[in-house]
Design a protein around this motif. Sequence first.
Motif, mmCIF file in Angstrom:
data_model
loop_
_atom_site.group_PDB
_atom_site.id
_atom_site.type_symbol
_atom_site.label_atom_id
_atom_site.label_comp_id
_atom_site.label_asym_id
_atom_site.label_seq_id
_atom_site.Cartn_x
_atom_site.Cartn_y
_atom_site.Cartn_z
ATOM 1 N N UNK A 1 0.857 -1.171 0.000
ATOM 2 C CA UNK A 1 0.000 0.000 0.000
ATOM 3 C C UNK A 1 0.902 1.233 0.000
ATOM 4 N N UNK A 2 0.514 2.211 -0.736
ATOM 5 C CA UNK A 2 1.322 3.420 -0.855
ATOM 6 C C UNK A 2 1.354 4.169 0.475
ATOM 7 N N UNK A 3 2.525 4.670 0.825
ATOM 8 C CA UNK A 3 2.727 5.313 2.121
ATOM 9 C C UNK A 3 1.871 6.552 2.300
ATOM 10 N N UNK A 4 1.769 7.377 1.264
ATOM 11 C CA UNK A 4 0.974 8.606 1.394
ATOM 12 C C UNK A 4 -0.511 8.289 1.589
ATOM 13 N N UNK A 5 -0.984 7.250 0.939
ATOM 14 C CA UNK A 5 -2.373 6.815 1.103
ATOM 15 C C UNK A 5 -2.611 6.336 2.531
ATOM 16 N N UNK A 6 -1.707 5.531 3.035
ATOM 17 C CA UNK A 6 -1.813 5.018 4.398
ATOM 18 C C UNK A 6 -1.747 6.157 5.409
ATOM 19 N N UNK A 7 -0.878 7.106 5.194
ATOM 20 C CA UNK A 7 -0.755 8.248 6.093
ATOM 21 C C UNK A 7 -2.033 9.084 6.104
ATOM 22 N N UNK A 8 -2.614 9.301 4.949
ATOM 23 C CA UNK A 8 -3.867 10.062 4.876
ATOM 24 C C UNK A 8 -4.989 9.348 5.611
ATOM 25 N N UNK A 9 -5.065 8.038 5.474
ATOM 26 C CA UNK A 9 -6.092 7.266 6.174
ATOM 27 C C UNK A 9 -5.888 7.322 7.691
ATOM 28 N N UNK A 10 -4.639 7.229 8.132
ATOM 29 C CA UNK A 10 -4.364 7.286 9.561
ATOM 30 C C UNK A 10 -4.659 8.659 10.147
ATOM 31 N N UNK A 11 -4.371 9.721 9.398
ATOM 32 C CA UNK A 11 -4.690 11.072 9.855
ATOM 33 C C UNK A 11 -6.203 11.225 9.994
ATOM 34 N N UNK A 12 -6.947 10.710 9.033
ATOM 35 C CA UNK A 12 -8.408 10.761 9.101
ATOM 36 C C UNK A 12 -8.918 10.012 10.326
ATOM 37 N N UNK A 13 -8.361 8.844 10.585
ATOM 38 C CA UNK A 13 -8.760 8.057 11.749
ATOM 39 C C UNK A 13 -8.473 8.806 13.040
ATOM 40 N N UNK A 14 -7.278 9.346 13.171
ATOM 41 C CA UNK A 14 -6.900 10.052 14.398
ATOM 42 C C UNK A 14 -7.783 11.276 14.610
ATOM 43 N N UNK A 15 -8.017 12.055 13.565
ATOM 44 C CA UNK A 15 -8.846 13.253 13.704
ATOM 45 C C UNK A 15 -10.279 12.897 14.093
ATOM 46 N N UNK A 16 -10.824 11.856 13.490
ATOM 47 C CA UNK A 16 -12.199 11.479 13.828
ATOM 48 C C UNK A 16 -12.286 10.967 15.262
ATOM 49 N N UNK A 17 -11.265 10.261 15.730
ATOM 50 C CA UNK A 17 -11.275 9.789 17.112
ATOM 51 C C UNK A 17 -11.094 10.931 18.108
ATOM 52 N N UNK A 18 -10.337 11.961 17.730
ATOM 53 C CA UNK A 18 -10.204 13.144 18.588
ATOM 54 C C UNK A 18 -11.550 13.858 18.699
#
Length: 87
Positions: A1-18
């Motif tokens: 999986x492309x790193x930038x794609x994975x990073x964007x998904x993780x940022x979305x997850x963290x922001x939604x959990x915050x």
Amino acid sequence: METSFLLAKLITLVLSLVVAYLAYHGYRRSGQTPMLYVSGGFVFIGAGAICEGLIYHVFGTTIASAALVQAVIVSSGMVLVLLSLTK
């Protein structure tokens, strides 16, 4: 999986959990049920952000079926947020 794609998904997850945590904290302080719906909705939205890739890679499904599951999860979260706005 492309790193930038994975990073964007993780940022979305963290922001939604915050946001979910802050909404839950608001519910605990005020006792208003709509804040609990907002919190739950953002948990579903965050889970939907990462589930498509996980389902596709872990279970080996088609991208269309993984996207369908993601859409159902994110839509459920949006319904909870909508319910919180109408109460």
